[in-house]
Scaffold this active site. Structure first.
Site, PDB file in Angstrom:
ATOM      1  N   LYS A 182      38.459-101.375  30.315  1.00 54.89           N
ATOM      2  CA  LYS A 182      37.903-102.054  29.146  1.00 54.89           C
ATOM      3  C   LYS A 182      36.603-101.380  28.739  1.00 54.89           C
ATOM      4  O   LYS A 182      35.942-100.732  29.551  1.00 54.89           O
ATOM      5  CB  LYS A 182      37.620-103.536  29.448  1.00 54.89           C
ATOM      6  CG  LYS A 182      38.844-104.360  29.774  1.00 54.89           C
ATOM      7  CD  LYS A 182      38.456-105.808  30.047  1.00 54.89           C
ATOM      8  CE  LYS A 182      39.665-106.649  30.383  1.00 54.89           C
ATOM      9  NZ  LYS A 182      39.297-108.057  30.667  1.00 54.89           N
ATOM     10  N   GLU A 203      27.920-102.455  24.090  1.00 56.16           N
ATOM     11  CA  GLU A 203      26.633-103.153  24.071  1.00 56.16           C
ATOM     12  C   GLU A 203      26.681-104.506  24.772  1.00 56.16           C
ATOM     13  O   GLU A 203      25.740-105.302  24.651  1.00 56.16           O
ATOM     14  CB  GLU A 203      26.164-103.330  22.625  1.00 56.16           C
ATOM     15  CG  GLU A 203      25.885-102.014  21.915  1.00 56.16           C
ATOM     16  CD  GLU A 203      25.338-102.227  20.519  1.00 56.16           C
ATOM     17  OE1 GLU A 203      25.233-103.396  20.102  1.00 56.16           O
ATOM     18  OE2 GLU A 203      25.010-101.234  19.849  1.00 56.16           O
TER      19      GLU A 203
END
Length: 218
Positions: free
Chosen positions: A106, A110
């Site tokens: 994955k 941020e």
């Protein structure tokens, strides 16, 4: 396009000086669901870099405007966290091969800098009882919030004073007697709050037990 759901959780441990409002972050712990991790070193570096960004956003970085112009035009005027400001960081990787990539990974992107400010603000609220919603969380803001909380508590506690007078007894019998009571109450509240510093109350009657509430005049 497959749905990608990344989870992140952060916990901050802070120390707050109640006299100055100064706050120091002692530890930051973060946990991330990152799917299958191919390179632990680079992933941890990405996470810790994001945490430092969120750390500066929470406590230091600000772009104040004066007369419609940004006042912090250079890095000398804008505060950014350096290595001396960063607390010990602990990163926990929760691996699960549930991502959309060929190996079940994955994205991290941020995610690390999103919850940092909220984690620090929650820790401050837990430490000293004041909750701030305006970033950065400076010592000045915490100081004034603490003063406002103290003033509110004093004003609330000083709204009423209860006085009880037990009946006099003589040889096993209650004695009814008219009594006059004069009370001088010092509230010890700063005068700039608009509250009376003291009030004088008189009571006259013949009760067996006197229970009354003395109002405070603003």
């Amino acid at each position: 396009m497959p749905k990608v759901t990344g989870f992140a959780a952060q916990v901050a441990e802070v120390e707050v000086d109640p006299n100055t409002g100064g706050v120091r972050v002692l530890n930051l712990t973060t946990a991330h669901d990152t799917g299958t991790v191919l390179n632990h070193l680079t992933l941890t570096g990405q996470i810790e870099g994001g945490i430092v960004t969120g750390f500066g956003f929470a406590l230091m970085e600000e772009n104040p405007m004066v007369d419609g112009k940004i006042a912090t035009l250079t890095l000398g005027e804008s505060k950014l966290p350096c290595i001396a400001d960063v607390p010990p960081l602990k990163t926990v990787l929760v691996e699960s091969p549930t991502g959309p990539t060929p190996f079940g990974g994955k994205a991290i992107a941020e995610n690390p800098n999103v919850p940092t400010a909220a984690a620090i603000a929650n820790a401050i609220a837990d430490a000293c009882g004041v909750r701030l919603f305006d970033l950065p969380l400076t010592a000045e803001k915490i100081y004034w919030a603490l003063n406002q909380k103290r003033s509110h508590n004093v004003a609330t506690q000083s709204q009423q004073t209860e006085v009880r007078i037990a009946p006099q007894r003589r040889r096993g019998r209650k004695v009814r007697k008219n009594v006059r009571i004069t009370l001088q109450i010092d509230l010890s509240v700063p005068s700039n709050l608009g509250l009376a510093r003291s009030t004088s109350v008189q009571f006259y009657g013949s009760p067996e037990i006197v229970s009354m509430v003395l109002p405070v005049e603003n």
